[in-house]
Design a protein around this motif. Structure first.
Motif, PDB file in Angstrom:
ATOM      1  N   ARG A 246     -16.651 -80.562 -30.517  1.00 18.25           N
ATOM      2  CA  ARG A 246     -17.308 -79.670 -30.905  1.00 18.25           C
ATOM      3  C   ARG A 246     -16.717 -78.080 -31.073  1.00 18.25           C
ATOM      4  N   LYS A 247     -17.157 -77.526 -31.686  1.00 20.82           N
ATOM      5  CA  LYS A 247     -16.367 -76.234 -31.997  1.00 20.82           C
ATOM      6  C   LYS A 247     -16.579 -74.918 -30.839  1.00 20.82           C
ATOM      7  N   PHE A 248     -17.398 -75.017 -29.744  1.00 18.31           N
ATOM      8  CA  PHE A 248     -18.072 -73.993 -29.378  1.00 18.31           C
ATOM      9  C   PHE A 248     -16.843 -72.464 -29.088  1.00 18.31           C
ATOM     10  N   THR A 249     -17.611 -71.497 -28.865  1.00 13.29           N
ATOM     11  CA  THR A 249     -16.960 -69.808 -28.796  1.00 13.29           C
ATOM     12  C   THR A 249     -17.370 -69.805 -27.229  1.00 13.29           C
ATOM     13  N   ALA A 250     -18.796 -70.561 -26.640  1.00 15.54           N
ATOM     14  CA  ALA A 250     -19.583 -69.260 -25.607  1.00 15.54           C
ATOM     15  C   ALA A 250     -19.881 -70.744 -24.329  1.00 15.54           C
ATOM     16  N   HIS A 251     -19.179 -70.349 -23.281  1.00 18.77           N
ATOM     17  CA  HIS A 251     -19.650 -71.248 -22.355  1.00 18.77           C
ATOM     18  C   HIS A 251     -20.170 -70.669 -20.547  1.00 18.77           C
ATOM     19  N   ILE A 252     -21.247 -70.849 -20.319  1.00 22.04           N
ATOM     20  CA  ILE A 252     -21.348 -70.400 -19.118  1.00 22.04           C
ATOM     21  C   ILE A 252     -21.659 -72.115 -17.830  1.00 22.04           C
ATOM     22  N   ASP A 253     -20.679 -72.095 -17.114  1.00 20.93           N
ATOM     23  CA  ASP A 253     -21.358 -73.024 -16.239  1.00 20.93           C
ATOM     24  C   ASP A 253     -21.317 -72.418 -14.788  1.00 20.93           C
ATOM     25  N   PHE A 254     -23.235 -73.193 -14.683  1.00 19.30           N
ATOM     26  CA  PHE A 254     -23.715 -72.689 -13.917  1.00 19.30           C
ATOM     27  C   PHE A 254     -23.473 -73.379 -12.165  1.00 19.30           C
ATOM     28  N   HIS A 255     -23.683 -72.255 -11.158  1.00 17.82           N
ATOM     29  CA  HIS A 255     -23.549 -72.802 -10.070  1.00 17.82           C
ATOM     30  C   HIS A 255     -23.792 -72.081  -9.149  1.00 17.82           C
ATOM     31  N   THR A 256     -23.585 -72.633  -7.548  1.00 15.79           N
ATOM     32  CA  THR A 256     -24.267 -71.780  -7.042  1.00 15.79           C
ATOM     33  C   THR A 256     -23.392 -71.863  -5.390  1.00 15.79           C
ATOM     34  N   PHE A 257     -23.280 -71.261  -4.385  1.00 16.13           N
ATOM     35  CA  PHE A 257     -24.216 -69.281  -4.681  1.00 16.13           C
ATOM     36  C   PHE A 257     -23.077 -68.203  -4.190  1.00 16.13           C
ATOM     37  N   SER A 258     -23.370 -67.034  -4.504  1.00 17.93           N
ATOM     38  CA  SER A 258     -22.676 -66.067  -4.089  1.00 17.93           C
ATOM     39  C   SER A 258     -22.713 -65.052  -5.195  1.00 17.93           C
ATOM     40  N   GLU A 259     -24.200 -65.379  -6.295  1.00 21.27           N
ATOM     41  CA  GLU A 259     -23.909 -64.083  -7.029  1.00 21.27           C
ATOM     42  C   GLU A 259     -22.770 -63.250  -7.861  1.00 21.27           C
ATOM     43  N   LEU A 260     -22.072 -64.501  -8.344  1.00 23.28           N
ATOM     44  CA  LEU A 260     -20.753 -64.090  -8.935  1.00 23.28           C
ATOM     45  C   LEU A 260     -20.994 -64.436 -10.344  1.00 23.28           C
ATOM     46  N   VAL A 261     -20.506 -62.946 -11.348  1.00 22.75           N
ATOM     47  CA  VAL A 261     -19.866 -63.937 -13.077  1.00 22.75           C
ATOM     48  C   VAL A 261     -18.417 -63.777 -12.963  1.00 22.75           C
ATOM     49  N   LEU A 262     -17.993 -64.787 -12.751  1.00 20.16           N
ATOM     50  CA  LEU A 262     -16.486 -65.129 -12.460  1.00 20.16           C
ATOM     51  C   LEU A 262     -15.838 -65.385 -13.908  1.00 20.16           C
ATOM     52  N   TRP A 263     -14.375 -65.217 -14.303  1.00 19.95           N
ATOM     53  CA  TRP A 263     -13.793 -65.320 -15.502  1.00 19.95           C
ATOM     54  C   TRP A 263     -12.771 -65.775 -15.351  1.00 19.95           C
ATOM     55  N   PRO A 264     -12.033 -67.180 -15.974  1.00 17.73           N
ATOM     56  CA  PRO A 264     -10.115 -67.546 -15.920  1.00 17.73           C
ATOM     57  C   PRO A 264      -9.593 -66.203 -15.950  1.00 17.73           C
ATOM     58  N   TYR A 265      -8.190 -66.583 -15.532  1.00 17.07           N
ATOM     59  CA  TYR A 265      -7.617 -67.456 -14.998  1.00 17.07           C
ATOM     60  C   TYR A 265      -8.143 -67.899 -13.704  1.00 17.07           C
ATOM     61  N   GLY A 266      -8.289 -69.363 -13.100  1.00 20.01           N
ATOM     62  CA  GLY A 266      -8.535 -69.710 -11.677  1.00 20.01           C
ATOM     63  C   GLY A 266      -7.509 -70.355 -10.695  1.00 20.01           C
TER      64      GLY A 266
ATOM     65  N   PHE B 261     -21.422 -68.848 -13.496  1.00 20.61           N
ATOM     66  CA  PHE B 261     -21.965 -67.606 -12.840  1.00 20.61           C
ATOM     67  C   PHE B 261     -22.354 -68.127 -11.367  1.00 20.61           C
ATOM     68  N   GLU B 262     -21.929 -67.827 -10.592  1.00 22.21           N
ATOM     69  CA  GLU B 262     -22.315 -68.745  -9.079  1.00 22.21           C
ATOM     70  C   GLU B 262     -24.201 -68.124  -8.982  1.00 22.21           C
ATOM     71  N   MET B 263     -25.060 -68.469  -9.030  1.00 20.73           N
ATOM     72  CA  MET B 263     -25.839 -68.037  -8.473  1.00 20.73           C
ATOM     73  C   MET B 263     -26.645 -67.735  -7.331  1.00 20.73           C
ATOM     74  N   TYR B 264     -28.482 -67.849  -6.821  1.00 17.58           N
ATOM     75  CA  TYR B 264     -28.510 -66.950  -5.800  1.00 17.58           C
ATOM     76  C   TYR B 264     -28.218 -68.375  -4.974  1.00 17.58           C
ATOM     77  N   PRO B 265     -28.345 -68.083  -3.660  1.00 17.12           N
ATOM     78  CA  PRO B 265     -28.243 -66.598  -2.944  1.00 17.12           C
ATOM     79  C   PRO B 265     -27.659 -66.045  -2.607  1.00 17.12           C
ATOM     80  N   LYS B 266     -27.503 -64.646  -2.243  1.00 21.09           N
ATOM     81  CA  LYS B 266     -25.854 -63.320  -2.710  1.00 21.09           C
ATOM     82  C   LYS B 266     -24.988 -64.388  -1.372  1.00 21.09           C
ATOM     83  N   SER B 267     -25.878 -64.644   0.000  1.00 24.38           N
ATOM     84  CA  SER B 267     -24.653 -64.897   0.793  1.00 24.38           C
ATOM     85  C   SER B 267     -25.300 -65.827   2.229  1.00 24.38           C
ATOM     86  N   GLY B 268     -24.985 -67.145   2.727  1.00 26.85           N
ATOM     87  CA  GLY B 268     -26.212 -67.514   3.155  1.00 26.85           C
ATOM     88  C   GLY B 268     -24.773 -68.657   4.026  1.00 26.85           C
TER      89      GLY B 268
END
Ligand code: 0X9
Ligand code: CA
Ligand code: CA
Ligand code: CA
Ligand code: ZN
Length: 423
Positions: free
Chosen positions: A304-324, A385-392
């Motif tokens: 396909r021809k995707f232009t935008a994407h979010i891969d959802f993970h948990t946890f830590s409440e972060l928005v992360l972008w490349p490169y890793g 996206f690293e979702m809820y919670p922030k810590s644990g």
């Protein structure tokens, strides 16, 4: 590798030794109390990305942070290595005992229902329930929703793909956006995130002009379970298993499972951001795309021809972008201008959900993750996206189901921003 409690129980169960299987854990509990086979630890002294990468490189499972320390799951050898490397390592408990506790609501019998979450957490969707929900969405909104499969998991489950757009059956010339969830087995809140997006854009279509505009102007694709074998295994036996990886046996090894988010074919295994040890939680697999799940989803994305994407993970409440794979902001295939766009959009999204925005390698180095591949190979504006919670600690992966609505709704505006940016 030594025989762990887990595999001992599995062997006993396979041999039909129900009594031994049931009593084996407590029979060894005394020694486990001292140095558990899977211990939960606080690691102090890892206060920058290089040191966090060094912690990850011992093969431990970095879960998140708690009280200013890294929370990790480690075997005795790994804990010893961390100490030898100068980190302060405090044992919090036996990971498996903590999981057992989390799986039982006080005063309630453990879930006896087959293929369901432990009692009290039934609002989470199993793979079967997720599939049924997706079929229901299509039954209710056939004009704007279509269900297909990107392929099969190792154990033969369909990798469900839901498309949401006006004239869903027609491939129209509209910007394509992708949301993927549940690469990591135990990160069940992310599956709920994909289901929430599906419901919001279909249920709201007739009544909310803003939703209608977004659905009409985009082709939205959702993959709620990238790793369905793993998530089903994680709730098997009515008890959380703390499982992260896939379920495909590693060739030439007694270990099962590869970290899907180290298995993508871009700078795979390049930079000390993954492990070559099959038993490690960030094992990258014997080759890039060795896992049927990552291979199928990658082929689907490439088709396909995707232009935008979010891969959802948990946890830590972060928005992360490349490169890793590199600590540098810019690298081959990432100009200063492109890096700035990732930062600007990432910060704008984080401004709506209260997460912390940063380049993914600011957390720790990873190689072979989905964002690096999606950007490096296809120039897709791809976030984690690293979702809820922030810590644990281990409970961070298993928030009570009462949190589902608030923590998925929390990302509505961020999702809308990504849809806008896809245009
Ligand atoms: O390690 C991962 O795959 C992600 N974190 S998780 O706790 N959900 O496993 C983070 C991936 C983002 N990439 C980097 N940190 N480089
Ligand atoms: Ca509950
Ligand atoms: Ca359920
Ligand atoms: Ca359309
Ligand atoms: Zn994850």
């Amino acid at each position: 590798m030594s025989i762990t409690r887990r595999s001992w129980r599995a062997i006993a169960a396979a041999a039909g030794l129900a009594l031994l299987a049931a009593t084996a854990p407590s029979a060894v509990a005394q020694t486990d109390q001292q140095v558990p086979e899977r211990g939960l630890y606080h690691v102090r002294g890892a206060d920058d990305a290089a040191k966090r990468t060094a912690v990850a490189r011992t093969g431990v499972d970095v879960a998140g942070t708690e009280n200013g320390a890294l929370t990790v799951v480690a075997n005795p050898a790994q804990a010893a290595t961390l100490r030898a490397n100068g980190f302060t390592v405090d044992q919090i408990g036996d990971f498996d005992a903590l999981l057992k506790q989390r799986s039982v609501v006080p005063g309630q019998a453990r879930s006896a229902q087959a293929d369901e979450f432990p009692s009290g957490d039934e609002k989470y969707h199993t793979y079967t329930e997720t599939t049924a929900e997706l079929k229901q969405v299509v039954a209710d909104h056939g004009d704007i929703a279509q269900l297909s499969s990107a392929g099969k998991s190792y154990e033969g489950r369909d990798l469900n793909v839901l498309k949401i757009s006006d004239n869903a059956a027609t491939d129209e010339d509209e910007p394509e956006v992708l949301f993927t969830c549940n690469q990591h087995a135990r990160e069940h809140l992310t599956t709920e995130m994909c289901l929430h997006i599906a419901q919001r854009f279909t249920d709201g279509y007739a009544s909310d002009p803003k939703i209608k505009e977004m659905v009409d102007g985009r082709e939205i694709y959702l993959i709620p379970n990238v790793n369905p074998d793993g998530s089903e295994y994680d709730i098997s036996g009515g008890e959380y298993q703390g499982w992260r990886k896939t379920r495909q046996p590693v060739p030439g090894s007694s270990e099962i499972g590869t970290d899907p988010n180290r298995n993508w074919d871009y700078q795979w295994g390049c930079c000390g951001g993954s492990s070559d040890q099959p038993g490690d939680e960030d094992y990258r697999g014997p080759s890039a795309f060795s896992e049927p799940e990552t291979k199928a989803v990658a082929d689907f994305i490439s088709s396909r021809k995707f232009t935008a994407h979010i891969d959802f993970h948990t946890f830590s409440e972060l928005v992360l972008w490349p490169y890793g794979f590199t600590e540098d902001d810019t690298a081959e295939g990432m100009t200063a201008e492109e890096a700035k766009r990732f930062q600007d959009v990432g910060k704008e999204m984080a401004g709506t959900n209260g997460y912390t925005p940063e380049q993914s390698s600011d957390l720790y180095i990873t190689d072979g993750d989905v964002n690096d591949w999606a950007w490096g190979k296809h120039k897709i504006l791809s976030y984690t996206f690293e979702m809820y919670p922030k810590s644990g600690g281990i409970d961070g992966f298993y928030p009570p189901d009462e949190q589902i609505e608030e923590q998925t709704t929390r990302n509505d505006q961020a999702v809308d921003i990504l849809l806008r940016e896809a245009g």
